[in-house]
Write a protein that holds these residues in place. Sequence first.
Motif, PDB file in Angstrom:
ATOM      1  N   PHE A   1       0.935  -1.270  -0.086  1.00 51.21           N
ATOM      2  CA  PHE A   1      -0.096  -0.102   0.162  1.00 51.21           C
ATOM      3  C   PHE A   1       1.006   1.371   0.109  1.00 51.21           C
ATOM      4  O   PHE A   1       1.412   1.492   1.100  1.00 51.21           O
ATOM      5  CB  PHE A   1      -0.987  -0.065   1.386  1.00 51.21           C
ATOM      6  CG  PHE A   1      -1.911  -1.120   1.406  1.00 51.21           C
ATOM      7  CD1 PHE A   1      -3.146  -1.063   0.597  1.00 51.21           C
ATOM      8  CD2 PHE A   1      -1.530  -2.110   2.272  1.00 51.21           C
ATOM      9  CE1 PHE A   1      -3.863  -2.175   0.803  1.00 51.21           C
ATOM     10  CE2 PHE A   1      -2.461  -3.243   2.346  1.00 51.21           C
ATOM     11  CZ  PHE A   1      -3.555  -3.380   1.494  1.00 51.21           C
TER      12      PHE A   1
ATOM     13  N   VAL B   1       4.288   0.891   1.821  1.00 54.36           N
ATOM     14  CA  VAL B   1       4.162  -0.087   3.018  1.00 54.36           C
ATOM     15  C   VAL B   1       4.064  -1.458   2.320  1.00 54.36           C
ATOM     16  O   VAL B   1       2.968  -1.805   1.407  1.00 54.36           O
ATOM     17  CB  VAL B   1       2.863   0.113   4.043  1.00 54.36           C
ATOM     18  CG1 VAL B   1       2.710  -0.903   5.152  1.00 54.36           C
ATOM     19  CG2 VAL B   1       2.819   1.517   4.572  1.00 54.36           C
TER      20      VAL B   1
ATOM     21  N   ALA C   1       2.841  -4.601   2.915  1.00 51.56           N
ATOM     22  CA  ALA C   1       2.124  -5.358   3.964  1.00 51.56           C
ATOM     23  C   ALA C   1       2.170  -6.859   3.732  1.00 51.56           C
ATOM     24  O   ALA C   1       2.173  -7.592   4.856  1.00 51.56           O
ATOM     25  CB  ALA C   1       0.475  -5.078   3.646  1.00 51.56           C
TER      26      ALA C   1
ATOM     27  N   PRO D   1       2.218 -10.692  14.827  1.00 54.65           N
ATOM     28  CA  PRO D   1       1.883  -9.304  15.783  1.00 54.65           C
ATOM     29  C   PRO D   1       0.666  -8.420  14.837  1.00 54.65           C
ATOM     30  O   PRO D   1       0.917  -8.864  13.686  1.00 54.65           O
ATOM     31  CB  PRO D   1       3.363  -8.614  15.617  1.00 54.65           C
ATOM     32  CG  PRO D   1       4.222  -9.612  15.452  1.00 54.65           C
ATOM     33  CD  PRO D   1       3.364 -10.851  14.925  1.00 54.65           C
ATOM     34  N   ASN D   2       0.379  -7.434  15.633  1.00 53.60           N
ATOM     35  CA  ASN D   2      -0.432  -6.485  14.860  1.00 53.60           C
ATOM     36  C   ASN D   2       0.235  -5.717  13.629  1.00 53.60           C
ATOM     37  O   ASN D   2       1.494  -5.454  14.172  1.00 53.60           O
ATOM     38  CB  ASN D   2      -0.946  -5.334  15.676  1.00 53.60           C
ATOM     39  CG  ASN D   2      -2.346  -5.634  16.486  1.00 53.60           C
ATOM     40  OD1 ASN D   2      -3.068  -6.329  15.879  1.00 53.60           O
ATOM     41  ND2 ASN D   2      -2.266  -5.141  17.864  1.00 53.60           N
ATOM     42  N   GLY D   3      -0.270  -5.388  12.702  1.00 56.39           N
ATOM     43  CA  GLY D   3       0.208  -4.821  11.594  1.00 56.39           C
ATOM     44  C   GLY D   3       1.169  -5.874  10.878  1.00 56.39           C
ATOM     45  O   GLY D   3       2.019  -5.318   9.881  1.00 56.39           O
ATOM     46  N   SER D   4       1.103  -7.185  10.943  1.00 52.42           N
ATOM     47  CA  SER D   4       2.097  -7.985  10.400  1.00 52.42           C
ATOM     48  C   SER D   4       1.424  -8.628   9.023  1.00 52.42           C
ATOM     49  O   SER D   4       2.189  -9.346   8.299  1.00 52.42           O
ATOM     50  CB  SER D   4       2.455  -9.348  11.243  1.00 52.42           C
ATOM     51  OG  SER D   4       1.200  -9.923  11.604  1.00 52.42           O
ATOM     52  N   GLY D   5       0.389  -8.048   8.704  1.00 53.00           N
ATOM     53  CA  GLY D   5      -0.123  -8.341   7.457  1.00 53.00           C
ATOM     54  C   GLY D   5      -1.372  -9.642   7.157  1.00 53.00           C
ATOM     55  O   GLY D   5      -1.355  -9.762   6.152  1.00 53.00           O
ATOM     56  N   LYS D   6      -1.616  -9.858   8.387  1.00 51.31           N
ATOM     57  CA  LYS D   6      -2.704 -11.076   8.435  1.00 51.31           C
ATOM     58  C   LYS D   6      -4.030 -10.685   7.593  1.00 51.31           C
ATOM     59  O   LYS D   6      -4.481 -11.604   6.680  1.00 51.31           O
ATOM     60  CB  LYS D   6      -3.032 -11.393   9.636  1.00 51.31           C
ATOM     61  CG  LYS D   6      -1.891 -11.759  10.678  1.00 51.31           C
ATOM     62  CD  LYS D   6      -2.085 -12.095  11.977  1.00 51.31           C
ATOM     63  CE  LYS D   6      -2.993 -11.126  12.935  1.00 51.31           C
ATOM     64  NZ  LYS D   6      -2.099 -10.005  13.145  1.00 51.31           N
ATOM     65  N   THR D   7      -4.634  -9.502   7.925  1.00 47.41           N
ATOM     66  CA  THR D   7      -5.824  -9.104   7.225  1.00 47.41           C
ATOM     67  C   THR D   7      -5.644  -8.925   5.833  1.00 47.41           C
ATOM     68  O   THR D   7      -6.496  -9.158   4.905  1.00 47.41           O
ATOM     69  CB  THR D   7      -6.491  -7.919   8.180  1.00 47.41           C
ATOM     70  OG1 THR D   7      -6.798  -8.320   9.360  1.00 47.41           O
ATOM     71  CG2 THR D   7      -7.833  -7.251   7.389  1.00 47.41           C
ATOM     72  N   THR D   8      -4.414  -8.225   5.523  1.00 47.79           N
ATOM     73  CA  THR D   8      -4.009  -7.900   4.194  1.00 47.79           C
ATOM     74  C   THR D   8      -4.144  -9.150   3.262  1.00 47.79           C
ATOM     75  O   THR D   8      -4.656  -9.488   2.190  1.00 47.79           O
ATOM     76  CB  THR D   8      -2.888  -7.357   4.089  1.00 47.79           C
ATOM     77  OG1 THR D   8      -2.810  -6.254   4.760  1.00 47.79           O
ATOM     78  CG2 THR D   8      -2.451  -7.066   2.631  1.00 47.79           C
TER      79      THR D   8
END
Length: 248
Positions: free
Chosen positions: A15, A18, A20, A39-46
């Motif tokens: 993005f 970034v 992701a 961890p948070n922000g590690s790209g799971k949801t992406t």
Amino acid sequence: MTQNVIEVNGVSKAFGGVQANKDISLTVPDGKITGLIGPNGSGKTTLFNSIVGYHPIDEGSIRFEGREISKLRVQQIARLGLLRTFQQTRIFKNMNCVENMLIAVPHRKMTMLDMFDRANPEEMERAEMLLEFVGLYSKRKLTAGSLSFGQQKLLEFAMALMNEPKVLLLDEPTAGINPTLINGLIDRLKKANSEFGITLLIIEHNMRVIMNMADTIYCLAHGKMLASGTPEDIQNDQRVIDAYLGAH
Ligand SMILES: Nc1ncnc2c1ncn2[C@@H]1O[C@H](COP(=O)(O)OP(=O)(O)O)[C@@H](O)[C@H]1O
Ligand SMILES: [Mg+2]
């Protein structure tokens, strides 16, 4: 031999500046429960968004039942039987539970009046059966907005089941749920897997939950695949402990 229903190969997604997801590969075996942590922000949801066609990927391949799906759109992928739920619930708070269940089926994008004029007995029966399955039958006539957050998550889960998915991607299903309700939710997820035969890929922060459910776990860190293995392998993996578990 178990087939892989999902095969992600070398997927990258940025993005702006970034990165992701960077060169992510994973497989989801048919009929199993696979976990995704990090961890948070590690790209799971992406990664979930990439799999279900919510956005185009920059590089790589995503196969569903052997077929390349990385160029397909969300609705096309949903029709193949690959669905996701969201980190935040997406229910219609002013509608009751049954109405939410009926509107969850994609061909029902019509007005409420139409919906009940044409209320198809099989769909209604299925809606009620699934509300019973998640423990919301007695609340079926209440507006979804009046349910507790945990109950709204259960409703969202039941709405996804309404579509008879082959594979369901769940984004932090237990987040924000009262600890006393979590065991009930785990039970239902396991039953959806064992009784309805739905393959699950689950992003989960609660280590007790994911270690207890998943056959295989993948761990992301900084957009890259850090490790994968059985729950036991993952729990004992020094890289995972340093990047993630140490903080939990
Ligand atoms: N739509 C977006 N636009 C810009 N940046 C995004 C977008 N979605 C995610 N990101 C960024 O990508 C990285 C991974 O986010 P995400 O996939 O949500 O992580 P996780 O689900 O593991 O917490 C984060 O740095 C996040 O800020
Ligand atoms: Mg997320």
